[in-house]
Design an enzyme around this catalytic site. Structure first.
Site, mmCIF file in Angstrom:
data_model
loop_
_atom_site.group_PDB
_atom_site.id
_atom_site.type_symbol
_atom_site.label_atom_id
_atom_site.label_comp_id
_atom_site.label_asym_id
_atom_site.label_seq_id
_atom_site.Cartn_x
_atom_site.Cartn_y
_atom_site.Cartn_z
ATOM 1 C CB CYS A 149 -0.869 -0.017 1.249
ATOM 2 S SG CYS A 149 -1.935 1.389 1.387
ATOM 3 C CB CYS A 204 -1.715 -2.006 7.532
ATOM 4 S SG CYS A 204 -3.051 -2.746 6.574
ATOM 5 C CB CYS A 220 -7.972 -0.162 1.089
ATOM 6 S SG CYS A 220 -7.650 -1.082 2.606
ATOM 7 C CD GLN A 277 -15.605 -13.152 15.153
ATOM 8 O OE1 GLN A 277 -14.570 -12.492 15.130
ATOM 9 N NE2 GLN A 277 -16.091 -13.671 16.266
ATOM 10 C CG PHE A 297 -19.163 -12.340 25.572
ATOM 11 C CD1 PHE A 297 -19.375 -11.034 26.007
ATOM 12 C CD2 PHE A 297 -18.610 -13.245 26.469
ATOM 13 C CE1 PHE A 297 -19.031 -10.649 27.297
ATOM 14 C CE2 PHE A 297 -18.273 -12.878 27.759
ATOM 15 C CZ PHE A 297 -18.475 -11.577 28.178
ATOM 16 C CG ASN A 315 -19.744 -16.551 13.909
ATOM 17 O OD1 ASN A 315 -19.976 -16.920 12.759
ATOM 18 N ND2 ASN A 315 -18.521 -16.359 14.363
ATOM 19 C CD GLU A 341 -24.272 -9.838 22.041
ATOM 20 O OE1 GLU A 341 -23.290 -10.573 21.880
ATOM 21 O OE2 GLU A 341 -24.189 -8.596 22.190
ATOM 22 C CB CYS A 390 -10.281 -9.928 19.778
ATOM 23 S SG CYS A 390 -11.324 -9.111 20.990
#
Ligand SMILES: C[S@@+](CC[C@H](N)C(=O)[O-])C[C@H]1O[C@@H](n2cnc3c(N)ncnc32)[C@H](O)[C@@H]1O
Length: 441
Positions: A73, A82, A160, A269, A298, A303, A319, A393
């Site tokens: 990029c 990034c 991008c 996600q 959560f 998902n 949730e 995460c």
């Protein structure tokens, strides 16, 4: 840094910090150098800091790392999207695995299994993003892009390489579109969401759009084959520009024959391929059977819950966001799953989690960055399930919670996988499996 505000110095870079900066020690002070890689000899310029540490900018690379590569990029280094494009991709994966290991070790979780790896195509993977918009006449008008690294300015983008191709192809046309609107200075952001065959752009606007503005947006949507939505205030004010042509956003989890519907601003996600692999691996590790009663904490729009429901006896998803709970219920109906229920609860409130021992045999947790310690106290203390699959995460909170499960909750950490959900950024996603080492009382 009074006295000598911008020292220039030479340094040997020893390691990468968890946000992707090169770490060097010079005269007893630790420097975090933007853009520098381990093994490099660099000249850097101190920007800010304290007596013991500081942030520095790269002035020159005097000896480059063999693992340095040319960023794809043009705005890499300025754009905050990034952090690692200058590091060849296999080395990024090794770095992230080391981040996971370091986090566990820092939390005194030392008996680690081999770290497995989940990775996929590292370019054009982002199916959700928020683009900033600024009207800056001194810079030629409207700028559209991600925020600059550590700053609130917007980096103007023409393309991008990490965003989904459907959005990448319209990026150069967004600034001219907004420049032509009457409220060009009252439109702070565009949220993008990509489903199968549909790309949606949500234009947040602080003043009403004129009839001519709406006409321009219609033309843009037709010309570029995207769906436009407008948002005047909170999420419940999001409206499709053409309700008659609005197509639902969906992604698939092929291993489970599932279609998941989502809205343009709800949590999904970010990386479709990694998400599919992560869901499959976690369900595989849980070895679900029809006698299992699964709790998915959560759970978002279901998902993991719906995938679990394909194999388990019953599933309950919990949730905190009511709109996601409703979406999860709709997704269960759309996929004709009758063995899954959802509940809206604040999982950071310890008193809310009062499930009885044995109520659930297996548990999935996928918390935000702050981790899941409050609900894990209830899980390990009350429910005492056989296994817990933890999707994280944030390696630091995963490691903290792992230490709790191991030392206070009689669990063993038996499997770990690093999932590269966000290639070229320093974000690390991890899947960890905890198995109960003692029978529940
Ligand atoms: C990392 S996302 C995971 C969502 C889902 N498991 C998935 O894979 O799409 C974390 C979820 O936690 C929810 N959440 C955040 N804070 C919460 C809280 N205090 N109580 C319950 N849920 C919460 C968010 O709304 C979000 O859906």
């Amino acid at each position: 840094m009074s006295g000598n505000p911008r020292p220039i110095f030479e340094a040997d870079v020893e390691a990468l910090s968890h946000d992707g900066r090169g770490i060097a020690r010079v005269d007893g002070k630790v420097w975090f150098i933007d853009g520098a890689l381990p093994g490099e000899r660099v000249t850097a310029r101190g920007l800010k800091g304290r007596r013991n540490y500081g942030i520095a900018a790269l002035e020159s690379i005097d000896k480059a790392s063999e693992r340095r590569t040319t960023p794809r990029c043009e705005v890499f280094g300025t754009c905050g999207g990034c952090a690692l494009q200058h590091l060849e991709y296999p080395a990024q994966l090794e770095f992230k695995e080391q981040v996971v290991k370091d986090a566990f070790i820092k939390s005194r979780v030392t008996d680690l299994p081999n770290i497995e790896r989940i990775s996929a195509e590292p370019w054009h993977y982002r199916r959700r993003a928020r683009l900033g918009v600024r009207f800056v006449p001194q810079k030629g008008g409207v700028l559209v892009g991600f925020r600059e690294r550590n700053k609130s300015y917007v980096t103007p983008l023409q393309e991008c390489p990490v965003i989904a191709p459907e959005v990448d192809s319209v990026i150069p046309f967004l600034a001219p579109l907004i420049q032509g609107l009457s409220i060009r200075d009252r439109l702070p952001q565009i949220e993008v969401a990509v489903g199968e065959g549909v790309a949606a752009l949500v234009f947040r606007h602080l003043e009403p759009l004129s009839t001519a503005d709406l006409e321009q947006l219609h033309q843009f949507a037709d010309q570029h084959g995207v769906q436009i939505l407008t948002q005047a205030k909170g999420p419940d004010t999001i409206l499709p520009l053409s309700p008659e042509a609005a197509q639902p956003l969906e992604y698939r989890l092929a291993d489970f024959d599932l279609r998941m519907r989502f809205t343009a601003t709800s949590f999904i996600q970010v990386n479709a391929a990694i998400n599919a692999a992560l869901v499959s691996k976690s369900i595989d590790w849980l070895t679900l059977t029809p006698t299992d009663r699964v709790l998915d904490l959560f759970c978002g729009l279901g998902n993991f819950s719906l995938a679990a429901a394909r194999h388990a006896g019953t599933v309950m998803g919990v949730e905190g966001e009511a709109a996601l709970v409703t979406q999860a219920q709709k997704n269960a109906e759309m996929n004709q799953l009758e063995n899954v229920n959802f509940e809206c609860r604040d999982l950071f409130d310890e008193s809310a989690a009062s499930w009885a021992p044995g109520l659930f045999s297996k548990v999935i947790v996928d918390p935000p960055r702050t981790g899941a310690i409050e609900s894990l106290k209830a899980v390990a203390g009350n429910i005492q399930p056989e296994v817990i699959a933890y999707v994280s995460c944030n390696p630091a909170t995963l490691a903290r919670d792992a230490e709790y499960l191991i030392n206070q909750g009689s669990y063993r950490l038996t499997r770990v996988a690093m999932a590269d959900m966000f290639p070229h950024t320093a974000h690390v996603e991890t899947l960890a499996l905890f198995e109960r080492s003692e029978p529940s009382g």
